[in-house]
Design a protein around this motif. Structure first.
Motif, PDB file in Angstrom:
ATOM      1  N   PRO A 172      19.536   2.466  -8.265  1.00 46.33           N
ATOM      2  CA  PRO A 172      19.194   3.264  -7.082  1.00 46.33           C
ATOM      3  C   PRO A 172      17.752   3.033  -6.648  1.00 46.33           C
ATOM      4  O   PRO A 172      16.886   2.732  -7.464  1.00 46.33           O
ATOM      5  N   GLN A 173      17.518   3.207  -5.366  1.00 45.70           N
ATOM      6  CA  GLN A 173      16.166   3.115  -4.837  1.00 45.70           C
ATOM      7  C   GLN A 173      15.519   4.484  -5.016  1.00 45.70           C
ATOM      8  O   GLN A 173      15.785   5.418  -4.264  1.00 45.70           O
ATOM      9  N   TRP A 174      14.699   4.607  -6.039  1.00 42.91           N
ATOM     10  CA  TRP A 174      14.129   5.905  -6.390  1.00 42.91           C
ATOM     11  C   TRP A 174      12.943   6.300  -5.523  1.00 42.91           C
ATOM     12  O   TRP A 174      12.704   7.473  -5.282  1.00 42.91           O
ATOM     13  N   ASN A 175      12.160   5.374  -5.078  1.00 45.79           N
ATOM     14  CA  ASN A 175      10.934   5.694  -4.333  1.00 45.79           C
ATOM     15  C   ASN A 175      11.153   5.543  -2.843  1.00 45.79           C
ATOM     16  O   ASN A 175      10.518   4.725  -2.182  1.00 45.79           O
ATOM     17  N   ASP A 176      12.031   6.363  -2.286  1.00 45.33           N
ATOM     18  CA  ASP A 176      12.357   6.234  -0.873  1.00 45.33           C
ATOM     19  C   ASP A 176      11.939   7.442  -0.038  1.00 45.33           C
ATOM     20  O   ASP A 176      12.249   7.516   1.131  1.00 45.33           O
ATOM     21  N   GLU A 177      11.234   8.400  -0.643  1.00 51.80           N
ATOM     22  CA  GLU A 177      10.816   9.582   0.125  1.00 51.80           C
ATOM     23  C   GLU A 177       9.538   9.298   0.903  1.00 51.80           C
ATOM     24  O   GLU A 177       8.588   8.760   0.344  1.00 51.80           O
ATOM     25  N   PRO A 178       9.534   9.693   2.171  1.00 47.43           N
ATOM     26  CA  PRO A 178       8.291   9.522   2.944  1.00 47.43           C
ATOM     27  C   PRO A 178       7.260  10.541   2.456  1.00 47.43           C
ATOM     28  O   PRO A 178       7.590  11.652   2.062  1.00 47.43           O
TER      29      PRO A 178
END
Length: 180
Positions: A172-178
């Motif tokens: 999963p792409q874990w660091n996707d929060e702005p």
């Protein structure tokens, strides 16, 4: 190790009740089950119905565990795995998860993924899931109440059909929060 998976027969009410009430299940919501609870579950179709299938795990001719598949009409089924205390740590969990993954993807063409949830401190199950190609996708803080009032963190894992087919593991792409 000689392992077979045998579908639970609807006539096996007593063996199922005996199995579930004879052990302590430390990483399940209710660690100890009583006859009335299990009987109610059987009546409501929790083990065998259009959406649920249950299999005995037989190792060396003896019942070692129980594997229950749930939400089989959904694109994301779940499972519950219970092994007798004396059969834990023998590799049966890995064989069971490998078998169930193949079974679900071969028998249910609409299944896109299979999910598994466990307590954070169930390190053995977490190792089994990773060995079988499942990837940690979620961490639920205080998400697993257990008997006695304790609350534990829960973790969610899944395997995607495309990963199972290809032998790859999609992380999963874990660091996707702005960030502000």
């Amino acid at each position: 190790m000689d392992i077979i998976f045998r579908r639970l027969a609807t006539t096996e009410t007593e063996p199922l009740i005996r199995f579930l009430t004879s052990e302590n299940w430390p990483f399940h919501g209710a660690g100890e089950l009583d006859r009335e609870t299990v009987g109610g579950w059987i009546t409501e179709g929790r083990f065998e119905s259009a959406e649920n299938r249950t299999f005995w795990i037989v190792a060396g001719g003896a019942t070692a565990g129980l594997l229950r598949l749930m939400d089989l009409a959904d694109q994301t089924p779940l499972f519950d795995l219970r092994l007798r205390a004396e059969d834990r740590g023998r590799g049966i969990g890995t064989l069971a998860v490998t078998w169930l993954t193949r079974y679900v993807f071969e028998e249910f063409p609409d299944a896109r993924r299979i999910e598994a949830h466990t307590r954070q401190d169930n390190l053995a199950m977490r190792r089994v899931l990773r060995r079988c190609g499942y990837v940690k996708e979620a961490h639920y803080r205080d998400g697993w109440p257990s008997s006695g009032g304790a609350v534990h963190d829960a973790v969610g894992y899944a395997v995607l059909r495309r990963d199972w087919t290809s032998g790859d593991v999609t992380v999963p792409q874990w660091n996707d929060e702005p960030f502000d």
